[in-house]
Design a protein around this motif. Structure first.
Motif, short mmCIF file in Angstrom:
data_model
loop_
_atom_site.label_atom_id
_atom_site.label_comp_id
_atom_site.label_asym_id
_atom_site.label_seq_id
_atom_site.Cartn_x
_atom_site.Cartn_y
_atom_site.Cartn_z
N ASN A 49 -1.85 3.29 -1.99
CA ASN A 49 -3.00 3.96 -2.25
C ASN A 49 -2.44 4.97 -3.38
O ASN A 49 -1.79 5.63 -3.04
CB ASN A 49 -4.50 4.12 -1.96
CG ASN A 49 -5.35 4.98 -3.12
OD1 ASN A 49 -5.73 6.24 -2.44
ND2 ASN A 49 -5.82 4.62 -4.01
N VAL A 50 -2.62 5.12 -5.49
CA VAL A 50 -2.62 6.41 -5.69
C VAL A 50 -3.27 6.35 -6.60
O VAL A 50 -3.86 5.46 -7.50
CB VAL A 50 -0.93 6.45 -5.97
CG1 VAL A 50 -0.85 7.83 -6.59
CG2 VAL A 50 0.33 6.00 -4.96
N TYR A 51 -4.39 7.68 -6.39
CA TYR A 51 -5.33 8.02 -6.86
C TYR A 51 -6.29 7.01 -6.95
O TYR A 51 -7.19 6.27 -6.52
CB TYR A 51 -4.52 8.40 -8.13
CG TYR A 51 -6.48 9.16 -8.99
CD1 TYR A 51 -7.22 9.21 -8.74
CD2 TYR A 51 -6.04 8.19 -10.82
CE1 TYR A 51 -8.09 10.29 -9.60
CE2 TYR A 51 -7.07 8.43 -11.41
CZ TYR A 51 -7.90 9.80 -11.22
OH TYR A 51 -9.29 9.71 -11.93
N LYS A 52 -6.42 6.19 -8.28
CA LYS A 52 -7.58 4.75 -8.47
C LYS A 52 -6.50 3.02 -8.93
O LYS A 52 -7.40 2.42 -9.13
CB LYS A 52 -7.99 5.30 -10.26
CG LYS A 52 -7.23 4.77 -10.89
CD LYS A 52 -7.71 5.16 -12.56
CE LYS A 52 -6.97 5.21 -13.86
NZ LYS A 52 -7.43 5.04 -14.51
N THR A 53 -5.47 3.20 -7.68
CA THR A 53 -4.41 2.03 -7.67
C THR A 53 -4.76 1.80 -6.22
O THR A 53 -4.07 2.23 -5.49
CB THR A 53 -3.23 2.60 -8.90
OG1 THR A 53 -3.55 2.60 -9.95
CG2 THR A 53 -2.46 1.02 -8.85
N VAL A 54 -4.76 0.18 -5.57
CA VAL A 54 -4.33 0.51 -4.77
C VAL A 54 -3.69 -1.23 -5.02
O VAL A 54 -3.84 -2.38 -5.25
CB VAL A 54 -6.00 -0.55 -3.80
CG1 VAL A 54 -5.52 -1.03 -2.33
CG2 VAL A 54 -6.69 0.94 -3.82
N ASN A 55 -2.39 -0.83 -3.74
CA ASN A 55 -1.76 -2.22 -4.46
C ASN A 55 -1.40 -2.62 -2.79
O ASN A 55 -1.07 -1.89 -2.04
CB ASN A 55 0.07 -1.42 -4.35
CG ASN A 55 0.11 -1.10 -6.23
OD1 ASN A 55 -0.23 -1.83 -7.16
ND2 ASN A 55 0.33 0.15 -6.44
N VAL A 56 -1.78 -4.01 -2.64
CA VAL A 56 -2.47 -5.24 -1.70
C VAL A 56 -0.82 -6.02 -1.26
O VAL A 56 -0.44 -6.48 -3.01
CB VAL A 56 -2.84 -5.66 -1.65
CG1 VAL A 56 -3.18 -6.16 -0.43
CG2 VAL A 56 -4.25 -4.68 -1.75
N THR A 57 -0.09 -5.98 -0.82
CA THR A 57 1.08 -7.09 -0.36
C THR A 57 0.37 -7.73 1.28
O THR A 57 0.11 -7.17 2.29
CB THR A 57 2.10 -6.76 0.04
OG1 THR A 57 2.66 -6.04 -0.82
CG2 THR A 57 2.87 -7.97 0.36
N LEU A 58 -0.10 -9.39 1.40
CA LEU A 58 -0.33 -10.00 2.11
C LEU A 58 0.74 -11.19 2.63
O LEU A 58 1.13 -11.96 1.82
CB LEU A 58 -1.83 -10.97 2.09
CG LEU A 58 -3.13 -10.00 0.98
CD1 LEU A 58 -4.37 -10.64 1.27
CD2 LEU A 58 -3.31 -8.88 2.38
N ASN A 59 0.35 -11.36 4.25
CA ASN A 59 1.48 -12.04 4.43
C ASN A 59 1.23 -11.91 6.09
O ASN A 59 0.75 -11.36 6.85
CB ASN A 59 3.19 -11.63 4.54
CG ASN A 59 3.79 -10.98 5.46
OD1 ASN A 59 3.49 -10.55 5.87
ND2 ASN A 59 4.90 -10.34 4.40
N THR A 60 1.59 -12.99 7.44
CA THR A 60 1.29 -13.43 8.35
C THR A 60 2.96 -12.71 8.93
O THR A 60 3.32 -13.71 9.25
CB THR A 60 0.63 -14.56 8.56
OG1 THR A 60 -0.38 -13.80 7.87
CG2 THR A 60 -0.06 -14.02 10.28
N HIS A 61 2.97 -11.44 8.99
CA HIS A 61 4.63 -11.29 9.68
C HIS A 61 4.31 -11.74 11.35
O HIS A 61 5.88 -12.46 11.66
CB HIS A 61 3.59 -9.65 10.69
CG HIS A 61 3.67 -9.14 9.83
ND1 HIS A 61 5.11 -8.26 8.67
CD2 HIS A 61 2.68 -7.98 8.97
CE1 HIS A 61 4.09 -7.86 7.78
NE2 HIS A 61 2.89 -7.75 8.29
N ASP A 62 3.32 -12.43 12.46
CA ASP A 62 3.53 -12.92 13.26
C ASP A 62 4.02 -14.95 12.99
O ASP A 62 3.95 -15.48 13.68
CB ASP A 62 2.36 -12.72 14.72
CG ASP A 62 1.50 -13.50 14.28
OD1 ASP A 62 0.76 -13.50 13.15
OD2 ASP A 62 0.48 -13.66 15.16
N ALA A 63 3.68 -15.51 11.74
CA ALA A 63 4.48 -16.45 11.15
C ALA A 63 4.94 -16.39 10.57
O ALA A 63 6.03 -17.46 10.13
CB ALA A 63 3.16 -17.27 10.52
N GLY A 64 5.54 -15.97 9.51
CA GLY A 64 7.15 -15.77 9.12
C GLY A 64 6.52 -15.99 7.68
O GLY A 64 7.44 -16.13 6.81
N GLY A 65 4.87 -16.00 7.87
CA GLY A 65 4.79 -16.50 6.38
C GLY A 65 3.49 -15.63 5.71
O GLY A 65 2.76 -15.83 6.31
#
Length: 98
Positions: A64-80
């Motif tokens: 989060n920077v001020y009014k922006t939220v950058n998101v990345t999603l993955n499932t680490h234990d599944a490898g993708g």
């Protein structure tokens, strides 16, 4: 099970119905940038998502920077990517949209 890695075809199908999200260059995660009116709205969104993520036992990689939220999603234990990633992405979209 929700933590099983999805096939490329399933990922394409999930993304087709998910506004604002894109497949990362690595092909193993999805990303989206959410922009709000101000920091308070961004932080409120993150708080709401954090509570849902904790219940799901599935946590985003985000910043989060001020009014922006950058998101990345993955499932680490599944490898993708798994169904959990798309479930959380849909929740985030609903919270963003009101």
């Amino acid at each position: 099970m929700a933590r099983e890695k999805l096939a490329k075809e399933a990922i394409r199908a999930e993304l087709a119905g998910l506004d604002g999200w894109s497949l990362a260059k690595d092909g193993g995660s999805i990303t989206r940038t959410f922009t709000f009116k101000n920091f308070s709205e961004a932080f409120a969104f993150m708080t709401r998502v954090a509570l849902a993520a904790e219940k799901m036992d599935h946590h985003p990689d985000w910043s989060n920077v001020y009014k922006t939220v950058n998101v990345t999603l993955n499932t680490h234990d599944a490898g993708g990517l798994t169904a959990l990633d798309f479930d959380l992405a849909r929740k985030m979209n609903r919270y963003f949209g009101g």
